[in-house]
Design an enzyme around this catalytic site. Structure first.
Site, PDB file in Angstrom:
ATOM      1  N   HIS A 132       1.550   4.347  -3.040  1.00  0.00           N
ATOM      2  CA  HIS A 132       1.470   5.810  -2.972  1.00  0.00           C
ATOM      3  C   HIS A 132       2.587   6.449  -3.799  1.00  0.00           C
ATOM      4  O   HIS A 132       2.369   7.453  -4.489  1.00  0.00           O
ATOM      5  CB  HIS A 132       1.609   6.275  -1.518  1.00  0.00           C
ATOM      6  N   GLU A 166      -5.861   6.972  -0.722  1.00  0.00           N
ATOM      7  CA  GLU A 166      -5.812   5.782   0.106  1.00  0.00           C
ATOM      8  C   GLU A 166      -6.506   4.605  -0.576  1.00  0.00           C
ATOM      9  O   GLU A 166      -5.997   3.477  -0.577  1.00  0.00           O
ATOM     10  CB  GLU A 166      -6.461   6.065   1.468  1.00  0.00           C
ATOM     11  N   HIS A 197       0.833  -1.214   0.000  1.00  0.00           N
ATOM     12  CA  HIS A 197       0.000   0.000   0.000  1.00  0.00           C
ATOM     13  C   HIS A 197       0.863   1.258   0.000  1.00  0.00           C
ATOM     14  O   HIS A 197       0.623   2.199  -0.774  1.00  0.00           O
ATOM     15  CB  HIS A 197      -0.911  -0.015   1.225  1.00  0.00           C
ATOM     16  N   GLU A 198       1.884   1.279   0.848  1.00  0.00           N
ATOM     17  CA  GLU A 198       2.722   2.479   0.950  1.00  0.00           C
ATOM     18  C   GLU A 198       3.549   2.674  -0.321  1.00  0.00           C
ATOM     19  O   GLU A 198       3.723   3.809  -0.800  1.00  0.00           O
ATOM     20  CB  GLU A 198       3.635   2.375   2.174  1.00  0.00           C
TER      21      GLU A 198
END
Length: 267
Positions: free
Chosen positions: A129, A187, A125-126
């Site tokens: 980004h 997100e 997920h990070e």
């Protein structure tokens, strides 16, 4: 009303000159170069290391094992040849990735992410980004919003106590109407991109739903979604469940191709 037209014209001109698309095809506003964002990322990572102790040993080896497996699936077209991974001693269940290839994981997250697949969910997920250039979009939107509010005040003659009050309300409207929804879309997008990325690395994407159930159980009360920079945990789990239709075949293909990460737990 006509006095405010220049603001709309400026915003339109900037948007047209700096438009881009995210990996999922969403239109983006990016005013900064990759080099500028990489400098910001390096500076932020250095500051983080000055403020919190860096943990080495088994915790670092475990996190690095998961992170290295996920980053190995980042396409070379993104231009990040090496990722720097650090574990920080902090009880908050948090992790981050910064432009230029910097990954930080707090020790508190290891109490929530119960296994390598759940940890890969957060790290994927990070990283997503970064791949989606969300930091660029975020600072670009903030810069444009700040400039727009200043210009609105000048054009409309909103000065003095009354003007300050109106500008405060406009600022709040910008925060809840523009900046927070932008962050929520970031997100949600990172959840989906990261899910595919971890699956391609051989981590079970089904663990993502359990990870967010753990987050929900440990997080206590949440603010209303419209006031939050993140979607609710229930919204995230629903979207991840839906995305499994895409991610599971990627996972099965990866496993069949020999992608079987074996990152040992600490406990």
């Amino acid at each position: 009303m006509r006095r405010l037209l220049p603001l709309a014209a400026i915003a339109t001109a900037v948007t047209l000159s700096a438009c881009a698309s995210s990996p999922l095809g969403r239109s983006q506003l990016t005013l900064y170069s990759d080099q500028e964002l990489e400098k910001m990322g390096a500076a932020s990572f250095s500051k983080y290391q000055e403020e919190l102790p860096v943990v080495e040993g088994k915790e670092d080896a475990y996190v690095s094992c998961v992170a290295n497996a996920v980053t190995a699936k980042v396409p070379t077209s993104y231009g990040i040849t090496q990722w720097e991974v650090k574990v920080f001693k902090d009880e908050s269940a948090n992790a981050f990735a910064l432009p230029g290839g910097h990954i930080g994981v707090n020790t508190g997250l290891l109490d929530i992410a119960e296994n390598q697949d759940q940890l890969a969910t957060v790290i994927g997920h990070e990283i997503a980004h970064v791949l989606a250039r969300h930091a660029n979009e975020r600072v670009s939107t903030q810069s444009l919003t700040s400039a727009g509010l200043s210009l609105t005040q000048a054009l409309a003659g909103l000065e003095g106590a009354g003007g300050d009050q109106i500008m405060g309300l406009l600022g709040m409207g910008a925060e809840y109407g523009v900046l927070k929804p932008f962050s929520r879309s970031h997100e949600s997008e990172a959840d989906l991109i990261g899910l595919d990325l971890m699956a391609e690395a051989g981590f079970d994407p089904r663990a993502s739903v359990k990870l967010w159930a753990n987050m929900n159980a440990s997080g206590g009360g949440q603010p209303p979604v419209w006031m939050s920079t993140h979607p609710s945990d229930e919204q995230r789990m629903a979207a991840l469940n839906e995305r499994l239709e895409t991610a599971l075949p990627l996972y099965e293909q990866a496993r069949a191709s020999g992608e079987k990460p074996n990152c040992n737990r600490l406990r």
